[in-house]
Design a protein around this motif. Structure first.
Motif, mmCIF file in Angstrom:
data_model
loop_
_atom_site.group_PDB
_atom_site.id
_atom_site.type_symbol
_atom_site.label_atom_id
_atom_site.label_comp_id
_atom_site.label_asym_id
_atom_site.label_seq_id
_atom_site.Cartn_x
_atom_site.Cartn_y
_atom_site.Cartn_z
ATOM 1 N N MET A 60 1.248 -1.636 -0.209
ATOM 2 C CA MET A 60 -0.553 -0.307 -0.198
ATOM 3 C C MET A 60 0.830 1.365 -0.199
ATOM 4 S SD MET A 60 -3.488 0.319 0.163
ATOM 5 C CE MET A 60 -4.549 1.751 0.596
ATOM 6 N N VAL A 61 0.613 2.379 -0.820
ATOM 7 C CA VAL A 61 2.036 2.958 -1.183
ATOM 8 C C VAL A 61 0.981 4.411 -1.551
ATOM 9 C CG1 VAL A 61 3.357 1.925 -2.283
ATOM 10 C CG2 VAL A 61 1.636 3.134 -3.530
ATOM 11 N N LEU A 62 1.200 6.135 -0.957
ATOM 12 C CA LEU A 62 1.015 6.927 -1.431
ATOM 13 C C LEU A 62 1.798 7.622 -2.744
ATOM 14 C CD1 LEU A 62 -1.584 8.835 -1.849
ATOM 15 C CD2 LEU A 62 -0.351 10.330 -0.437
ATOM 16 N N ASP A 184 5.386 5.345 1.817
ATOM 17 C CA ASP A 184 5.188 3.673 1.495
ATOM 18 C C ASP A 184 3.981 3.460 3.107
ATOM 19 O OD1 ASP A 184 5.066 1.013 2.245
ATOM 20 O OD2 ASP A 184 6.681 1.501 3.627
ATOM 21 N N CYS A 185 2.738 2.680 2.982
ATOM 22 C CA CYS A 185 1.931 2.833 3.763
ATOM 23 C C CYS A 185 1.875 1.508 4.105
ATOM 24 C CB CYS A 185 0.582 3.372 3.809
ATOM 25 S SG CYS A 185 0.428 5.558 2.852
ATOM 26 N N TYR A 188 -3.206 -2.380 3.109
ATOM 27 C CA TYR A 188 -4.248 -1.937 3.438
ATOM 28 C C TYR A 188 -5.393 -1.640 4.100
ATOM 29 C CZ TYR A 188 -8.801 -1.156 1.078
ATOM 30 O OH TYR A 188 -10.356 -0.986 1.075
ATOM 31 N N LEU A 192 -6.995 4.491 4.751
ATOM 32 C CA LEU A 192 -5.363 5.374 3.835
ATOM 33 C C LEU A 192 -6.631 4.758 2.705
ATOM 34 C CD1 LEU A 192 -2.782 3.050 5.044
ATOM 35 C CD2 LEU A 192 -2.873 5.499 5.424
ATOM 36 N N GLU A 193 -7.115 3.991 2.026
ATOM 37 C CA GLU A 193 -7.784 3.934 0.353
ATOM 38 C C GLU A 193 -8.203 5.398 0.362
ATOM 39 O OE1 GLU A 193 -9.710 1.290 -2.270
ATOM 40 O OE2 GLU A 193 -10.390 1.703 -0.903
ATOM 41 N N CYS A 197 -4.199 6.763 -1.421
ATOM 42 C CA CYS A 197 -3.750 5.457 -1.204
ATOM 43 C C CYS A 197 -3.657 4.334 -2.093
ATOM 44 C CB CYS A 197 -3.198 5.062 -0.339
ATOM 45 S SG CYS A 197 -2.062 6.278 1.086
ATOM 46 N N ARG A 198 -3.250 3.829 -3.302
ATOM 47 C CA ARG A 198 -3.600 2.427 -3.701
ATOM 48 C C ARG A 198 -2.070 1.094 -3.072
ATOM 49 N NH1 ARG A 198 -1.015 2.698 -8.946
ATOM 50 N NH2 ARG A 198 -0.078 5.214 -9.261
#
Length: 212
Positions: A60-62, A184-185, A188, A192-193, A197-198
């Motif tokens: 999961m990142v942005l 970096d997250c 999921y 955050l989504e 973020c995806r």
């Protein structure tokens, strides 16, 4: 699953199991923690468990230009009801992340040993925090590991509505100015989504992480 020796080493991330667990054991020394994050790995375990090292796929990142700020959130930001600082109260931020109650969780994965380890990282200038204040009271914040081109977010907390979002948005704006590649997250979650973020493939994440 790899059992770490005292040597400063991690196996390749593609050896992680289906859940994303790569290795067990080792320690939380600054040297090992920094190697872990530079290698796309992070610790995540609970009290009474051995240290567990993760590299999930997908990741999961942005991408910073994809940040979503809702109309209601923009109104809150424009009202200036919060004050944001950076790296002024790291220990208070991580301690609040440890102690805050979270829906669906009985406890915390932020152990006392982890607090001390990340505070050492902060003293070295590697771990960073964002603090959100309301009427001079700390009401929200986040912390993570700063690799210079990627910021690895660890945890955030909020004592009043939207305080953690304010911290997140402030961090992203700072990272954009400094031309970071992404935030970096790790894994999921729907919150955050909602912020943009995806998930991306671990291979793609590692290519970005290894680029400068």
């Amino acid at each position: 699953m790899y059992y770490l020796s005292p040597d400063l080493f991690f196996p390749p991330v593609d050896q992680a199991n289906r859940d994303g667990i790569l290795a067990i054991g080792g320690n939380l020394s600054p040297e090992r923690l920094l190697l872990a994050y530079k290698s796309g790995i992070f610790p995540w375990f609970e009290n009474g468990e051995p240290i567990m090292w993760w590299s999930p796929n997908p990741r999961m990142v942005l991408f910073l230009d994809e940040l979503i700020i809702s109309k209601s959130m923009r109104n809150i930001l424009n009202r200036n009801i919060f004050t944001v600082t950076f790296n002024e109260n790291f220990r208070d931020v991580i301690s609040n992340c440890q102690n805050i109650e979270r829906d669906g969780q009985n406890g915390t994965w932020i152990t006392n040993d982890m607090i001390e380890a990340y505070c050492k990282m902060h003293e070295l200038g590697i771990a960073k925090s964002v603090e959100v204040w309301q009427d001079e009271v700390l009401v929200g914040g986040l912390y993570g590991i700063d690799l210079g081109h990627v910021f690895c977010g660890e945890s955030m907390f909020s004592k009043v509505s939207n305080a953690s979002k304010v911290a997140f948005i402030a961090l992203v704006n700072q990272l954009k100015v400094a031309n970071y590649k992404l935030l970096d997250c790790q894994v999921y979650n729907p919150h955050l989504e909602s912020l943009g973020c995806r998930e991306i493939d671990r291979i793609d994440f590692m290519e970005i992480l290894k680029s400068k």
